[in-house]
Design a protein around this motif. Structure first.
Motif, PDB file in Angstrom:
ATOM      1  N   LEU A 181       0.827  -1.205   0.000  1.00 11.68           N
ATOM      2  CA  LEU A 181       0.000   0.000   0.000  1.00 11.68           C
ATOM      3  C   LEU A 181       0.861   1.255   0.000  1.00 11.68           C
ATOM      4  O   LEU A 181       0.614   2.199  -0.751  1.00 11.68           O
ATOM      5  N   VAL A 182       1.907   1.257   0.811  1.00 17.46           N
ATOM      6  CA  VAL A 182       2.810   2.413   0.867  1.00 17.46           C
ATOM      7  C   VAL A 182       3.506   2.586  -0.484  1.00 17.46           C
ATOM      8  O   VAL A 182       3.618   3.700  -1.002  1.00 17.46           O
ATOM      9  N   ALA A 183       3.945   1.476  -1.094  1.00 21.14           N
ATOM     10  CA  ALA A 183       4.602   1.553  -2.397  1.00 21.14           C
ATOM     11  C   ALA A 183       3.640   2.095  -3.454  1.00 21.14           C
ATOM     12  O   ALA A 183       4.023   2.936  -4.284  1.00 21.14           O
ATOM     13  N   GLU A 184       2.377   1.645  -3.418  1.00 19.98           N
ATOM     14  CA  GLU A 184       1.374   2.145  -4.360  1.00 19.98           C
ATOM     15  C   GLU A 184       1.134   3.641  -4.146  1.00 19.98           C
ATOM     16  O   GLU A 184       0.975   4.392  -5.102  1.00 19.98           O
ATOM     17  N   ALA A 185       1.104   4.053  -2.893  1.00 16.41           N
ATOM     18  CA  ALA A 185       0.874   5.464  -2.579  1.00 16.41           C
ATOM     19  C   ALA A 185       2.024   6.333  -3.096  1.00 16.41           C
ATOM     20  O   ALA A 185       1.801   7.451  -3.554  1.00 16.41           O
ATOM     21  N   GLN A 186       3.224   5.794  -3.043  1.00 14.53           N
ATOM     22  CA  GLN A 186       4.372   6.553  -3.534  1.00 14.53           C
ATOM     23  C   GLN A 186       4.303   6.757  -5.043  1.00 14.53           C
ATOM     24  O   GLN A 186       4.783   7.751  -5.566  1.00 14.53           O
ATOM     25  N   LEU A 187       3.700   5.801  -5.760  1.00 15.88           N
ATOM     26  CA  LEU A 187       3.590   5.891  -7.214  1.00 15.88           C
ATOM     27  C   LEU A 187       2.423   6.773  -7.665  1.00 15.88           C
ATOM     28  O   LEU A 187       2.374   7.210  -8.810  1.00 15.88           O
ATOM     29  N   ALA A 188       1.472   7.016  -6.757  1.00 15.27           N
ATOM     30  CA  ALA A 188       0.276   7.795  -7.098  1.00 15.27           C
ATOM     31  C   ALA A 188       0.649   9.257  -7.327  1.00 15.27           C
ATOM     32  O   ALA A 188       1.618   9.769  -6.772  1.00 15.27           O
ATOM     33  N   SER A 189      -0.144   9.907  -8.134  1.00 13.47           N
ATOM     34  CA  SER A 189       0.056  11.321  -8.418  1.00 13.47           C
ATOM     35  C   SER A 189      -0.222  12.144  -7.161  1.00 13.47           C
ATOM     36  O   SER A 189      -1.274  11.981  -6.532  1.00 13.47           O
ATOM     37  N   PRO A 190       0.683  13.020  -6.780  1.00 12.87           N
ATOM     38  CA  PRO A 190       0.457  13.834  -5.577  1.00 12.87           C
ATOM     39  C   PRO A 190      -0.752  14.756  -5.689  1.00 12.87           C
ATOM     40  O   PRO A 190      -1.335  15.141  -4.693  1.00 12.87           O
ATOM     41  N   SER A 191      -1.138  15.107  -6.909  1.00 13.38           N
ATOM     42  CA  SER A 191      -2.270  16.017  -7.085  1.00 13.38           C
ATOM     43  C   SER A 191      -3.605  15.284  -7.132  1.00 13.38           C
ATOM     44  O   SER A 191      -4.657  15.900  -7.148  1.00 13.38           O
ATOM     45  N   SER A 192      -3.560  13.946  -7.153  1.00 16.80           N
ATOM     46  CA  SER A 192      -4.793  13.164  -7.249  1.00 16.80           C
ATOM     47  C   SER A 192      -5.535  13.168  -5.916  1.00 16.80           C
ATOM     48  O   SER A 192      -4.949  12.945  -4.868  1.00 16.80           O
ATOM     49  N   THR A 193      -6.831  13.431  -5.980  1.00 14.99           N
ATOM     50  CA  THR A 193      -7.650  13.385  -4.763  1.00 14.99           C
ATOM     51  C   THR A 193      -8.376  12.057  -4.641  1.00 14.99           C
ATOM     52  O   THR A 193      -8.840  11.709  -3.572  1.00 14.99           O
ATOM     53  N   ASP A 194      -8.473  11.306  -5.734  1.00 19.45           N
ATOM     54  CA  ASP A 194      -9.117   9.994  -5.723  1.00 19.45           C
ATOM     55  C   ASP A 194      -8.043   8.919  -5.694  1.00 19.45           C
ATOM     56  O   ASP A 194      -7.419   8.635  -6.707  1.00 19.45           O
ATOM     57  N   PRO A 239      -6.707   5.212  -5.747  1.00 18.13           N
ATOM     58  CA  PRO A 239      -7.224   3.929  -6.235  1.00 18.13           C
ATOM     59  C   PRO A 239      -7.358   2.943  -5.075  1.00 18.13           C
ATOM     60  O   PRO A 239      -6.673   3.069  -4.060  1.00 18.13           O
ATOM     61  N   THR A 240      -8.233   1.981  -5.241  1.00 13.60           N
ATOM     62  CA  THR A 240      -8.391   0.955  -4.215  1.00 13.60           C
ATOM     63  C   THR A 240      -7.114   0.127  -4.172  1.00 13.60           C
ATOM     64  O   THR A 240      -6.661  -0.354  -5.212  1.00 13.60           O
ATOM     65  N   PRO A 241      -6.521  -0.052  -2.996  1.00 18.55           N
ATOM     66  CA  PRO A 241      -5.280  -0.832  -2.901  1.00 18.55           C
ATOM     67  C   PRO A 241      -5.476  -2.255  -3.426  1.00 18.55           C
ATOM     68  O   PRO A 241      -6.528  -2.864  -3.250  1.00 18.55           O
ATOM     69  N   LYS A 242      -4.423  -2.797  -4.067  1.00 16.51           N
ATOM     70  CA  LYS A 242      -4.497  -4.132  -4.645  1.00 16.51           C
ATOM     71  C   LYS A 242      -4.810  -5.189  -3.590  1.00 16.51           C
ATOM     72  O   LYS A 242      -5.530  -6.147  -3.863  1.00 16.51           O
ATOM     73  N   ALA A 243      -4.289  -5.022  -2.375  1.00 19.54           N
ATOM     74  CA  ALA A 243      -4.561  -5.992  -1.316  1.00 19.54           C
ATOM     75  C   ALA A 243      -6.052  -6.035  -0.986  1.00 19.54           C
ATOM     76  O   ALA A 243      -6.624  -7.106  -0.764  1.00 19.54           O
ATOM     77  N   VAL A 244      -6.698  -4.895  -0.995  1.00 18.30           N
ATOM     78  CA  VAL A 244      -8.143  -4.832  -0.722  1.00 18.30           C
ATOM     79  C   VAL A 244      -8.912  -5.461  -1.887  1.00 18.30           C
ATOM     80  O   VAL A 244      -9.854  -6.229  -1.668  1.00 18.30           O
ATOM     81  N   LEU A 245      -8.502  -5.173  -3.122  1.00 24.26           N
ATOM     82  CA  LEU A 245      -9.157  -5.785  -4.285  1.00 24.26           C
ATOM     83  C   LEU A 245      -9.027  -7.306  -4.244  1.00 24.26           C
ATOM     84  O   LEU A 245      -9.972  -8.030  -4.567  1.00 24.26           O
ATOM     85  N   HIS A 246      -7.866  -7.798  -3.816  1.00 23.48           N
ATOM     86  CA  HIS A 246      -7.651  -9.243  -3.715  1.00 23.48           C
ATOM     87  C   HIS A 246      -8.614  -9.859  -2.691  1.00 23.48           C
ATOM     88  O   HIS A 246      -9.223 -10.894  -2.952  1.00 23.48           O
ATOM     89  N   ILE A 247      -8.767  -9.222  -1.546  1.00 20.75           N
ATOM     90  CA  ILE A 247      -9.683  -9.727  -0.513  1.00 20.75           C
ATOM     91  C   ILE A 247     -11.116  -9.728  -1.037  1.00 20.75           C
ATOM     92  O   ILE A 247     -11.857 -10.697  -0.861  1.00 20.75           O
ATOM     93  N   LEU A 248     -11.511  -8.649  -1.698  1.00 27.58           N
ATOM     94  CA  LEU A 248     -12.873  -8.566  -2.233  1.00 27.58           C
ATOM     95  C   LEU A 248     -13.124  -9.640  -3.282  1.00 27.58           C
ATOM     96  O   LEU A 248     -14.183 -10.275  -3.294  1.00 27.58           O
ATOM     97  N   ALA A 249     -12.139  -9.869  -4.162  1.00 24.91           N
ATOM     98  CA  ALA A 249     -12.287 -10.901  -5.192  1.00 24.91           C
ATOM     99  C   ALA A 249     -12.377 -12.284  -4.558  1.00 24.91           C
ATOM    100  O   ALA A 249     -13.203 -13.113  -4.955  1.00 24.91           O
TER     101      ALA A 249
END
Length: 98
Positions: free
Chosen positions: A36-49, A51-61
């Motif tokens: 999650l931290v690694a994904e957050a580092q890759l996200a655009s700093p200006s983005s307010t939305d 994305p759903t973390p991959k770990a959460v998507l995996h649990i939901l699936a």
């Protein structure tokens, strides 16, 4: 998630996780949090939305498939008709959540 960031650390900012969410009864692991931290580092700093973390998507699936009707499950005619009616409303009715 709740966390605090200490940017005054000597080498790099430090993140301390203070609360971990429960996703439909499943706790996220330490590796999930690191991802999650690694994904957050890759996200655009200006983005307010965010994305759903991959770990959460995996649990939901996983949860979606776990409770799904599987090949060989006995169904009544009424259950089959109900399932077909519901499937007809889906955009991609035969694609697994995975």
């Amino acid at each position: 998630f709740r966390f605090k960031v200490c940017s005054e650390a000597a080498a790099a900012p430090e993140v301390t996780v203070t609360h971990v969410p429960d996703v439909l009864g499943s706790k996220l692991s330490a590796s999930d949090l690191k991802s999650l931290v690694a994904e957050a580092q890759l996200a655009s700093p200006s983005s307010t939305d965010a994305p759903t973390p991959k770990a959460v998507l995996h649990i939901l699936a996983f949860k979606a498939c776990r409770g799904a009707v599987k090949f060989g499950d006995p169904l009544s005619r009424a259950q089959m008709a109900h399932l077909l009616r519901r499937l007809s409303c889906c955009d991609i009715p035969f694609q697994c959540a995975h």
